[in-house]
Design a protein around this motif. Structure first.
Motif, PDB file in Angstrom:
ATOM      1  N   ILE A 289       0.848  -1.191   0.000  1.00 47.88           N
ATOM      2  CA  ILE A 289       0.000   0.000   0.000  1.00 47.88           C
ATOM      3  C   ILE A 289       0.886   1.244   0.000  1.00 47.88           C
ATOM      4  O   ILE A 289       1.955   1.269   0.612  1.00 47.88           O
ATOM      5  N   GLY A 290       0.445   2.267  -0.704  1.00 50.83           N
ATOM      6  CA  GLY A 290       1.186   3.526  -0.803  1.00 50.83           C
ATOM      7  C   GLY A 290       0.548   4.381  -1.873  1.00 50.83           C
ATOM      8  O   GLY A 290      -0.466   3.997  -2.468  1.00 50.83           O
TER       9      GLY A 290
ATOM     10  N   ALA B  27      -2.275 -12.089   3.597  1.00 51.29           N
ATOM     11  CA  ALA B  27      -1.415 -12.679   4.630  1.00 51.29           C
ATOM     12  C   ALA B  27      -0.442 -11.637   5.170  1.00 51.29           C
ATOM     13  O   ALA B  27       0.139 -11.800   6.235  1.00 51.29           O
ATOM     14  N   GLY B  28      -0.260 -10.585   4.374  1.00 46.52           N
ATOM     15  CA  GLY B  28       0.640  -9.515   4.814  1.00 46.52           C
ATOM     16  C   GLY B  28       0.785  -8.480   3.728  1.00 46.52           C
ATOM     17  O   GLY B  28       0.392  -8.709   2.585  1.00 46.52           O
ATOM     18  N   PHE B  29       1.338  -7.335   4.099  1.00 49.09           N
ATOM     19  CA  PHE B  29       1.574  -6.301   3.092  1.00 49.09           C
ATOM     20  C   PHE B  29       2.688  -5.369   3.528  1.00 49.09           C
ATOM     21  O   PHE B  29       3.012  -5.280   4.713  1.00 49.09           O
ATOM     22  N   ASN B  30       3.292  -4.737   2.520  1.00 54.30           N
ATOM     23  CA  ASN B  30       4.268  -3.678   2.774  1.00 54.30           C
ATOM     24  C   ASN B  30       3.555  -2.334   2.755  1.00 54.30           C
ATOM     25  O   ASN B  30       2.499  -2.185   2.136  1.00 54.30           O
ATOM     26  N   VAL B  31       4.189  -1.387   3.424  1.00 55.68           N
ATOM     27  CA  VAL B  31       3.642  -0.036   3.494  1.00 55.68           C
ATOM     28  C   VAL B  31       4.733   0.919   3.026  1.00 55.68           C
ATOM     29  O   VAL B  31       5.878   0.821   3.467  1.00 55.68           O
ATOM     30  N   THR B  32       4.386   1.805   2.104  1.00 60.43           N
ATOM     31  CA  THR B  32       5.371   2.791   1.686  1.00 60.43           C
ATOM     32  C   THR B  32       4.790   4.195   1.770  1.00 60.43           C
ATOM     33  O   THR B  32       3.670   4.389   2.264  1.00 60.43           O
ATOM     34  N   ILE B  33       5.575   5.155   1.286  1.00 64.15           N
ATOM     35  CA  ILE B  33       5.200   6.575   1.344  1.00 64.15           C
ATOM     36  C   ILE B  33       3.813   6.776   0.757  1.00 64.15           C
ATOM     37  O   ILE B  33       3.528   6.213  -0.292  1.00 64.15           O
ATOM     38  N   PRO B  34       2.893   7.498   1.369  1.00 66.89           N
ATOM     39  CA  PRO B  34       3.052   8.298   2.592  1.00 66.89           C
ATOM     40  C   PRO B  34       2.410   7.672   3.846  1.00 66.89           C
ATOM     41  O   PRO B  34       1.983   8.420   4.725  1.00 66.89           O
ATOM     42  N   TYR B  35       2.369   6.324   3.927  1.00 66.89           N
ATOM     43  CA  TYR B  35       1.549   5.711   4.986  1.00 66.89           C
ATOM     44  C   TYR B  35       2.320   4.993   6.097  1.00 66.89           C
ATOM     45  O   TYR B  35       1.711   4.312   6.922  1.00 66.89           O
TER      46      TYR B  35
END
Ligand code: ATR
Length: 271
Positions: free
Chosen positions: A6-7, A55-63
């Protein structure tokens, strides 16, 4: 195993390509989707995700900071850093981690193991979100000193105060860092200066660089930043930004899958 990022904006992310290699290596079936969320939709989309099968996720700018109130648990590191880049979803509960700083440190250790055998001094350029994670990870390594230089010195001072260990270090202006550059064995550039399209920009002058110093730039577009080109010309060892990207992804995938994966195939094919 359904994963994602997400980002906003994330259209050019390399993460699906990287995680596909980890799926292939482990034989785990699944996919890694780009989940672009416009800022005005954040809360609503996060609530939808909470009900999904991810099952999972990465988070990037701006969150990376905004996600924290939606977590059920947060690792000690991520809490101290104040930012989360990896979420593990288990039984509808979200667990937050930060693999950015440890990703860079793991990559550096792999390429330059003698950096962490004792007595070396590091300088971090920048005191923003990326710098916080890197400083936190470095402070737990065997270094004699870690200084931070930033355009706004007060942010560098605040970051030094985060340190729970006894490693010494100073908050510096960029000018002071330039004048004392020969003191450092490792320099890590964490600002966005030098990123495409402003690829001719360089955050500090390297004329006082000591031969053999490792210069690491977290900017990975372009692959050869102006800073890294300059460092190589002056006898420094360079460490490219894609290494941190790949190692933070490796550590995230290992949290989701509970299996060890290798970054070497992705490192060799990165473009
Ligand atoms: P990130 O999460 O990517 O680290 P950030 O928290 O906004 O982003 O931090 C950006 C960092 O890059 C800061 O250290 C910032 O310096 P200031 O604290 O003085 O703002 C630095 N930075 C950004 N643009 C810069 C520029 N043109 N020259 C020097 N430093 C810059």
């Amino acid at each position: 195993m359904e994963l994602g990022l997400i980002g906003y904006p994330i259209g050019h992310s390399k993460s699906p390509w990287i995680h596909q290699q980890f799926f292939d290596q482990t034989g785990i079936k699944g996919s890694y989707q780009l989940i672009e969320i416009e800022p005005s939709q954040f809360e609503q989309k996060i609530k939808q995700l909470k009900r999904s099968e991810l099952a999972g996720f990465n988070v990037t700018i701006p969150y990376k900071e905004k996600i924290i109130p939606y977590l059920d648990e947060i690792s000690c590191d991520a809490e101290q850093i104040g930012a989360v880049n990896t979420v593990v979803c288990r039984n509808q509960r979200w667990h937050g981690y930060n693999t950015d700083g440890m990703g860079l440190v793991t990559a550096l250790k792999n390429s330059f193991p003698t950096l962490f055998t004792g007595g070396k001094a590091a300088l971090i350029l920048g005191a923003g979100g990326a710098s916080r994670g890197i400083y936190y990870a470095l402070a737990n390594e065997n270094l004699a000193a870690i200084s931070i230089a930033n355009r706004t010195i007060s942010r560098a001072k605040d970051l030094l105060a985060l340190n729970q260990t006894q490693v010494r270090g100073n908050a510096l202006s960029f000018k002071e860092a330039e004048e004392n550059l020969f003191q450092f064995d490792l320099i890590i550039q964490t600002t966005s200066v030098g990123m495409t399209p402003e690829f001719d920009q360089q955050v500090i002058d390297l004329s006082q660089l000591k031969k053999g110093t490792v210069v690491s730039d977290i900017v990975y577009q372009p692959f050869w930043t102006a800073l890294l080109k300059d460092a190589e010309r002056r006898g420094g060892f360079v460490h490219h930004g894609h290494e941190m990207l790949l190692y933070q992804a490796k550590l995230a995938f290992e949290l989701w899958s509970e299996q060890i994966v290798a970054v070497e195939p992705a490192l060799a094919n990165f473009s």
